[in-house]
Structure formats: structure tokens, C-alpha cells
Design an enzyme around this catalytic site. Structure first.
Site, PDB file in Angstrom:
ATOM      1  CE  LYS A  74      22.896  -1.016 -28.485  1.00  0.00           C
ATOM      2  NZ  LYS A  74      23.020  -2.425 -28.046  1.00  0.00           N
ATOM      3  CB  SER A 149      19.919  -2.911 -26.042  1.00  0.00           C
ATOM      4  OG  SER A 149      21.269  -3.320 -26.291  1.00  0.00           O
ATOM      5  CB  SER A 173      21.674  -6.412 -27.036  1.00  0.00           C
ATOM      6  OG  SER A 173      20.998  -6.367 -25.807  1.00  0.00           O
TER       7      SER A 173
END
Length: 493
Positions: A74, A149, A173
Site C-alpha cells: 500500500k 483507505s 481502512s
């Protein structure tokens, strides 16, 4: 290998490598091929380093449970030496000189990273629609949010590009995008996985890093590798006895599970979320568990306010560091909502932050007491099916208002007037269940147990006692065996 690649989870692929049935380069080329075919539609992966990954896959790899498995990082907290780290922002392009500790542990497990996944700026919202790289599309519907996210990671796993990808969770997230994309996502207990060396903790302990997976056992096996303190860690969290992977092989004794349909913020449950909760309760009863409706005693007004105060304080610090490290242009390029949160954070006092943390402790105490009576708490992960793009980010008009207001330190006044709740409400209301795990620090997992009539996922959320991930893995594996979901991934069109 491309046609066979998606049949296996990460442990299954690693077993093929161990037996000599397949070479890591073949697995990587399958992942790259799926990336090239699917990512133009998904926009889940925003940056790749294929040549570096090919070189890594060709040479000797660490002997771990995931040797040779293609992997994605990520683009937020996962520093990978020599590769850009942009944090979802238009103005930031750092190139770290060392790996983050969690990335070191991922690599020690034998994975082969080959790209970075899409994320909103600083991971500040629960949809992945950053201005820097554009929206990530849900594999189950173009123009539908992946959640955030870790939306890029969840989309890539749900699409079968990789069997697992890194993720982190400060308000939902990991779990929110897992629920939106129909995959498995565990947020570990506070302090269980490392956060350094750049930070000791994120958002005063709200943030935890781990992976998003299709199978339960992959998540457990990776946690076996990553869990444990690092040098300078602020917490020394007990892992307990035995491995998390071993826990997956044993059904739990009948559990006492509370379920709740009462959101912990100002929100209303969509009928689909209610249907999913009711269906999950029935599944649990079929498996022999005792399930009853019960609500923790939580001050919902204080919950959202205290969480917002802590996060805004950290955003203010992050924005200041952005200006210091990357210059005024990078700071000016931050999204209006980020700048506004930074303004609110700057206008708060140290006393505001301490009082908010006292509110967090009240939540921790309430949940600790609640979980002396129950083994787990079940709620929906989402209050409604995944939203279309454009619903959660500020409108263009709101962007203008936010940008106009961001230089003025009036955050405390705006909060008292209710304007902050107006702008933040659409996001906070959708975090109605996930944020509880971040404030309390408790382990929490979203399982893909409900699909809407329109074919969209809507996960169910289980929250357990501190450092009792094993109970979550035992239950999740039992449910996965009884009601399997691993064959649900986006096929090539």
C-alpha cells in the site's frame, strides 16, 4: 500458469513453489499479466517495479510460508527502499532509503513485491478516490467505491491479481475496503504489528498494519511472521501460545456472541445491512454458537468528536512535516479536505487532545467490560452497500469552501457550530462500526458474508478481546469451511 493462478491462496501458491511444481518467476508473470489486463479498468495499482520484482523472483528468496508469492504494498506507510512513497498525495514523492519494519517482515515471509496500491491522501477517508491518481474501481462494479483507505489493495485481491496485499487501518481502512470488495480483512490488536522505524504508533495507537486476503489462513500465517515488538516499540503486546495458523485448524468451542444493529455514530442502517446481519446470526446459530442482541454502552456523540480531534491533531502534524520536508508547493497541493483537517488540528489545544484521549479510555473500559460477558461482538462492517464514486469526497463547491477556510484557525468554533459534522458526517457515519476497534485497540475482522441483490459485497464485522486473534481466526475458519467465499473473485472478462 495464468489460468491456474487464481485457484490458490498464498499458502497454496507457496506450496507449489516448495514442491518444485512452479517457479516464483512463473507466479510473478501471472500476477503481472493479470495486472496488465485488469488494472487499466480497476486503477488499483498506481506504481509498479516489475524488473526489480523479476530479479528478486529469479534469485534466492527467504524461506518462509509465502516464498515466491507475488505481493503488493500500500502506498501509505509501507516504505520500500528505493521506490516512491507518495501517500496518495499530489505533492509528495519520497524515496525512502530503508524499508519499514513491517515491510521487512513481509519480505522475510518470502513474498515478492511488485507494485504499490492506490490510497486516498494520508489514508484520511473511507473511499479511494484521490486527486493524485484517480479513483480505484470496485471489481464488482465500475464506478463503485472500493472503500478506503486500503481500497487499491482490496480491489487487487478481489480481482485475483494477488492472493493478498498489505493494508493498514486507522478507522476501518482494512475492514471497510474488505467489506466493499468481498474479501477478508483483519485489523490486529494495538501494538501487535510493528509501526516503525518512522513511527512508534499511528494516530495515538488507532492505526494497525496487516494484510487483506481471500483466505483466513493466509491472514493468520502472515500474522505469525509479522506479530511482535520491534526496537523502540511503545507497547510490548503478548502473542500468547501457539500459532495463529494452528488456530485456523480447530473449530472454537461454542461461543457467546453479542450482535448489535445500533451504529456507534449518527447513522441509519440500510435494509441490506440488516439482512446481512440477520443471515449471519442464523449461520452462527447453525454452527452451535449462542447469539443474543446486546449493545455496548458507548456515548456516540463523544465517540465521533474524540476520534476526530485526535485524527485532526495528527493531520496538522503531517501537513506541517509535508511543508518542512517537501516545500510550500507540496503543502499547497494537499487536498482541500486535508488542509481543512490540518487547520482544525492546529486550532485545537493540548487540553483538547488529552480530553479526547480520556474519551478513548472510556470506550476501552466499556468494551473491556462488555467482552467479559461475551466472547465477540458482531455488527455489519458497512451501514450500506458500497457507494458510487463521488458520494463521499467533497463536492467541487465544498472543496472551494474548505480551501477558503483552511488558512483560518477556527476549527474549535466550526466544531461548536456543527459545520465540521456537516462536512465529516458522510464519512464518519459510514465508519459507524469500524471505528470502535481503532479507539479501543481491539482486534476486529470483516468477513465477506453478505452479497446484495445487486451483486455487491457487504461484510460482517467481528470484534474480539485484546490480543485474542486466535478466537477470531478459529471462528472465521469455521465459517469459511461452512460457507466458503474464496471462489468469489473477479474473473477476466
Amino acid at each position: 500458469m495464468l489460468n491456474e493462478y487464481t485457484r490458490f491462496d498464498a499458502l497454496g501458491l507457496a506450496e507449489l513453489v516448495r514442491k518444485g511444481d512452479v517457479h516464483p518467476r512463473e507466479l510473478l508473470e501471472s500476477a503481472i499479466s493479470r495486472t496488465e489486463q485488469m488494472n487499466p479498468d480497476l486503477n488499483a495499482i498506481i506504481y509498479t517495479f516489475f524488473d526489480r520484482a523479476r530479479s528478486m523472483a529469479s534469485g534466492p528468496l527467504p524461506e518462509g510460508p509465502f516464498t515466491g508469492v507475488p505481493f503488493l504494498l500500500k502506498d501509505l506507510m509501507d516504505s520500500y527502499a528505493g521506490e516512491p512513497l507518495c501517500k496518495g498525495s499530489r505533492g509528495i514523492r519520497a524515496v525512502p532509503e530503508e524499508n519499514s519494519e513491517l515491510v521487512n517482515r513481509f519480505v522475510s515471509a518470502g513474498v515478492v513485491p511488485f507494485g504499490k496500491t492506490n490510497t486516498p491522501e494520508f489514508g484520511l477517508t473511507i473511499t479511494t478516490e484521490p486527486k493524485s491518481s484517480g479513483p480505484a474501481h470496485n471489481p464488482w462494479g465500475r464506478g463503485i467505491s472500493t472503500g478506503g483507505s486500503s481500497g487499491g489493495s482490496a480491489a487487487a485481491v478481489a480481482a485475483g491479481i494477488v492472493p493478498m496485499a498489505s493494508a493498514n487501518d486507522g478507522g476501518g481502512s482494512i475492514r471497510f475496503p474488505s467489506a466493499c470488495c468481498g474479501v477478508f480483512g483483519l485489523k490486529p490488536s494495538r501494538g501487535l504489528n510493528p509501526m516503525g522505524p518512522e513511527s512508534g504508533e499511528g494516530w495515538d495507537g488507532a492505526v494497525a498494519g496487516h494484510v487483506i486476503t481471500r483466505s483466513v489462513r493466509d491472514s493468520a500465517a502472515m500474522l505469525d511472521i509479522t506479530a511482535g515488538p520491534e526496537v523502540g516499540a511503545p507497547y510490548r503486546v503478548s502473542r500468547g501460545h501457539g500459532t495463529y495458523l494452528d488456530a485456523c485448524g480447530t473449530d472454537p468451542a461454542p461461543l457467546r456472541i453479542a450482535f448489535s444493529s445500533r451504529p456507534f455514530t449518527d447513522a441509519t442502517l440500510n435494509p441490506e445491512a440488516v439482512r446481512g446481519l440477520e443471515a449471519t446470526v442464523k449461520k452462527l446459530e447453525e454452527l452451535g454458537h449462542q447469539v443474543e442482541e446486546a449493545d455496548p454502552e458507548i456515548d456516540t456523540d463523544a465517540l465521533w468528536r474524540d476520534f476526530f480531534v485526535v485524527v485532526c491533531a495528527h493531520v496538522a502534524a503531517e501537513a506541517s512535516l509535508t511543508k518542512k520536508e517537501f516545500g510550500k508547493d507540496a503543502f499547497a497541493a494537499l487536498e482541500p479536505s486535508t488542509l481543512n483537517m490540518a487547520m482544525i488540528g492546529r486550532s485545537l489545544t493540548a487540553c483538547d487532545l488529552v480530553m479526547a484521549k480520556k474519551g478513548w479510555h472510556a470506550v476501552q473500559l466499556s468494551m473491556g467490560r462488555f467482552l467479559t460477558r461475551y466472547d465477540l461482538l458482531l455488527t455489519p462492517t458497512l451501514i450500506a452497500p458500497p457507494d458510487p464514486h463521488g458520494v463521499l469526497p467533497p463536492t467541487r463547491f465544498e472543496d472551494i469552501l474548505l480551501k477558503m477556510g483552511s488558512p483560518v484557525a477556527t476549527g474549535r468554533l466550526l466544531m461548536k457550530m456543527g459545520l465540521v459534522k456537516h462536512f465529516a458526517g458522510p464519512t464518519l457515519s459510514r465508519m459507524a462500526f469500524t471505528v470502535l476497534g481503532n479507539i479501543s485497540g481491539l482486534p476486529s475482522v470483516s468477513m465477506p458474508l453478505h452479497w446484495t441483490d445487486a451483486g455487491l459485497p457487504l461484510g460482517m464485522l467481528f470484534t474480539g478481546r485484546m490480543c485474542d486473534e486466535r478466537t477470531l481466526f478459529r471462528l472465521a475458519s469455521q465459517i469459511e469451511r461452512a460457507f466458503p467465499w474464496a471462489d468469489r473473485y473477479r474473473k477476466l472478462d
